[in-house]
Scaffold this motif. Structure first.
Motif, PDB file in Angstrom:
ATOM      1  N   HIS A 121       4.889   2.303  -0.482  1.00 36.68           N
ATOM      2  CA  HIS A 121       5.310   3.098  -1.637  1.00 36.68           C
ATOM      3  C   HIS A 121       6.218   4.256  -1.218  1.00 36.68           C
ATOM      4  O   HIS A 121       7.209   4.545  -1.892  1.00 36.68           O
ATOM      5  N   ILE A 151       2.866  -0.160 -10.532  1.00 36.98           N
ATOM      6  CA  ILE A 151       2.336  -0.574  -9.231  1.00 36.98           C
ATOM      7  C   ILE A 151       1.852  -2.006  -9.358  1.00 36.98           C
ATOM      8  O   ILE A 151       1.002  -2.310 -10.202  1.00 36.98           O
ATOM      9  N   GLY A 206      -0.013  -5.359  -7.783  1.00 37.54           N
ATOM     10  CA  GLY A 206      -0.992  -5.772  -6.791  1.00 37.54           C
ATOM     11  C   GLY A 206      -0.526  -6.997  -6.026  1.00 37.54           C
ATOM     12  O   GLY A 206       0.537  -7.577  -6.304  1.00 37.54           O
ATOM     13  N   GLY A 243       0.824  -1.206   0.000  1.00 32.23           N
ATOM     14  CA  GLY A 243       0.000   0.000   0.000  1.00 32.23           C
ATOM     15  C   GLY A 243       0.856   1.253   0.000  1.00 32.23           C
ATOM     16  O   GLY A 243       2.084   1.190  -0.105  1.00 32.23           O
ATOM     17  N   GLU A 276      -5.072  -1.505  -3.056  1.00 29.89           N
ATOM     18  CA  GLU A 276      -4.198  -0.325  -3.117  1.00 29.89           C
ATOM     19  C   GLU A 276      -4.999   0.972  -3.035  1.00 29.89           C
ATOM     20  O   GLU A 276      -4.631   1.898  -2.306  1.00 29.89           O
TER      21      GLU A 276
END
Length: 414
Positions: A96, A119, A121, A92, A340
């Motif tokens: 990041h 990004i 998952g 999440g 996310e």
């Protein structure tokens, strides 16, 4: 003698003003005002107008927004990049932030060009573009003169396979010199893979090197959610604030997710500390430190779970994302959006709430705390088992990140 009606009105207003001022002065940080108002349902939120603001709604932050202690790193005069670095954002937003910081610091030291990350998952094959969550223009602009960022690699580079390098969170200069630079000198195309051997967010003094300033800029000045996420989270926050204003109280964000609690077990460890707290324990904690049924609570849980019922019985104004996300945005954020986007909303709301209570230890707590400290929102209460039958001052549970100023945010802001 005739009395001018305007004098009567002026006198009445003066008395009312002093009465209101007296009430505002005598209310301390956690005192709430009980108002006989019928609890507002979720569907009524949008109908509430700003004219309903209570005169008791004043800023209750315990400190002002801090100023950056770092200067933007001096631009490097290089004719061309010495190589390229790629990486992906995983987990999440709390992950990041740390992943971006490490990648920018490494690219800065090596003089490499950074590829805008994608990004990934939690499930195999899940992939998003950076722009699906973050403001790409803000990211690249903030790093001008510090690290060059590109959206695509040259074709001659993509024809090769990068050297994969595992990077520990909060990578140190010595690690770069000993473990990354030799590989980069041999093959100037790296792919970084972050791992978190421990949660280390402690302060280490004011930034005094180029890499310290680079880390501060990357962590606190480069990453911003895309506009759609900010707008939805702001609408949710406004709904929570309206409920709080109507009862003269604060709104509390609690990072409490049932699935995580079930995995962690929440049992006391050998050091006497607990990794998480159950809804019943959070209910008891909030009551002991002085919160009552007037207070509005936001939970990071997405859908309601029956284990939350004891908490709602004592704090009826307790809501999840399912209660607060605008109806037209639910399909995108709660159904097809994935974890996310849901955590992005949580991160924003927990960073901006009046009070933040982490029921789960870990990186989310740490990076939300950093965001709050930087913006002056230092009301972070860390739960503890409170067997005493009498109320306990909430100041006893202020996060040590704040009370001891040992969060790295205090290295970047002053």
């Amino acid at each position: 003698m005739a009395v001018d009606p305007r004098q009567l009105v002026a006198g009445f207003l003066t008395i009312a003003m002093f009465a209101m001022l007296g009430n505002m002065i005598k209310r301390d940080h956690f005192d709430s005002v009980k108002v006989s108002l019928q609890e507002t349902s979720v569907v009524q939120f949008d109908a509430l107008k700003s004219k309903d603001k209570s005169a008791t709604q004043v800023s209750k932050e315990s400190s002002l927004e801090l100023k950056p202690c770092w200067a933007k790193p001096v631009p490097k005069e290089t004719e061309q990049s010495k190589g390229f670095i790629t990486f992906s954002l995983t987990g999440g937003p709390e992950h990041h932030v740390s992943q971006v910081t490490d990648a920018v610091v490494i690219a800065r030291y090596l003089g490499a060009t950074l590829l805008l990350p994608d990004i990934r998952g939690s499930e195999l094959g899940q992939k998003r573009n950076f722009e699906d969550m973050y403001d790409a223009d803000k990211f690249t602009t903030s790093l001008i003169g510090v690290v060059k960022v590109v959206k695509e690699l040259p074709s001659e580079v993509t024809a090769e396979n990068p050297a994969v390098v595992r990077v520990p969170n909060r990578v140190a200069k010595d690690f770069i010199i000993n473990n990354i630079e030799p590989i980069f000198q041999t093959k100037s195309y790296l792919r970084l893979v972050s791992f978190f051997p421990s949660i280390n967010l402690k302060a280490k003094g004011k930034p005094n090197t180029d890499l310290d300033s680079t880390a501060c800029l990357a962590m606190f000045g480069s990453l911003e959610m895309k506009q759609e996420i900010l707008e939805v989270s702001d609408r949710m926050i406004e709904r929570l604030k309206i409920l709080s204003r109507n009862s003269g109280s604060q709104f509390i964000a609690v990072d409490l997710r049932v699935d995580v609690l079930e995995k962690k077990g929440c049992k006391e460890k050998g050091n006497g500390k607990k990794p998480c707290y159950t809804p019943v324990e959070i209910r008891d904690f909030l009551k002991k430190v002085g919160f009552n049924s007037d207070h509005t609570i936001y939970l990071t849980q997405t859908w309601w779970h029956e284990s939350l019922n004891p908490l709602k019985e004592m704090f009826p104004k307790t809501y999840t994302k399912d209660d607060l996300v605008p109806a037209e945005k639910k399909a995108h954020f709660l159904q097809s959006g994935g974890a996310e986007l849901q955590r992005a909303l949580d991160f924003q709301i927990c960073s901006k709430s009046d009070v933040f209570v982490p029921a789960i230890a870990g990186l989310f707590y740490g990076n939300v705390a950093g965001k709050r400290i930087a913006s002056g929102r230092t009301q972070i209460l860390v739960p503890s088992q409170v067997p005493s039958s009498s109320p306990i001052a909430s100041s006893n549970f202020i996060s040590t990140y704040v009370s001891k100023k040992n969060h790295l945010a205090y290295s970047c802001f002053c």
